[in-house]
Design a protein around this motif. Sequence first.
Motif, short mmCIF file in Angstrom:
data_model
loop_
_atom_site.label_atom_id
_atom_site.label_comp_id
_atom_site.label_asym_id
_atom_site.label_seq_id
_atom_site.Cartn_x
_atom_site.Cartn_y
_atom_site.Cartn_z
N HIS A 1 0.91 -1.03 0.01
CA HIS A 1 0.11 0.19 0.04
C HIS A 1 0.87 1.15 0.08
N PRO A 2 0.53 2.08 -0.79
CA PRO A 2 -0.62 2.22 -1.84
C PRO A 2 -0.08 1.09 -2.85
N GLN B 1 -7.84 -3.59 3.37
CA GLN B 1 -7.40 -2.24 3.45
C GLN B 1 -8.65 -1.33 3.36
N ASP C 1 3.81 2.36 1.95
CA ASP C 1 3.54 2.67 3.43
C ASP C 1 4.01 1.34 3.99
#
Length: 203
Positions: free
Chosen positions: A29-30, A174, A39
């Motif tokens: 992520h992203p 997510q 991240d």
Amino acid sequence: MAIHLFERAQLHASTWKNGGGVTREIACHPPSANMQDFDWRISIAHIARDGDFSVFAGVDRVITLLEGGGVHLSSADGSVLHALDTPLQPFAFSGDAAVHGRLLNGDCHDFNVMTRRGVCQAEVRVLRRRETLLPAPAGLLMAIQGAWQVQTSDTDRAEVQPRAIAPQTGLWWQGDTQGWSCQCTDSDPLAALLAVRFTPTPH
């Protein structure tokens, strides 16, 4: 909340530049992030020979032996010195360290979690039989051994159907913050479910 299912056998394999192993990414992520601006990232690595780990400045790492003889981790500055030789015992270390990996007894497979320091942090646990995972905005559940059933709630708190997770398969999510109830549905005495929670770093 977006829930993504995966099978370990179907993960795309990327060979290391030094030829010492292969990485199979589960999620990051992203979603479009590269190795410099993610991240968080989750992957499984096959380490085939001794060699240096890549340095990731500003990143925290957690590595867990899945199978194989394991690997001895050491850094020149002495900040990392650890024998990763017991399956399913997570070990945390800084991605800033220049770490060398020496195989202990043949090749091995490792579960890797990386988080951008100051952005988010990871909790990596191994669940046994029946446990509850505290809510988190992102994370992963992967059955290592035994058949599992997991259940959560949608954003309206209406109950959703339980999900079955077979060995070497899992899910990651997510989005909305959710907790999970996890239960092994067979009598395997070595049943194990890897659980990862990502939470924002407190400021």
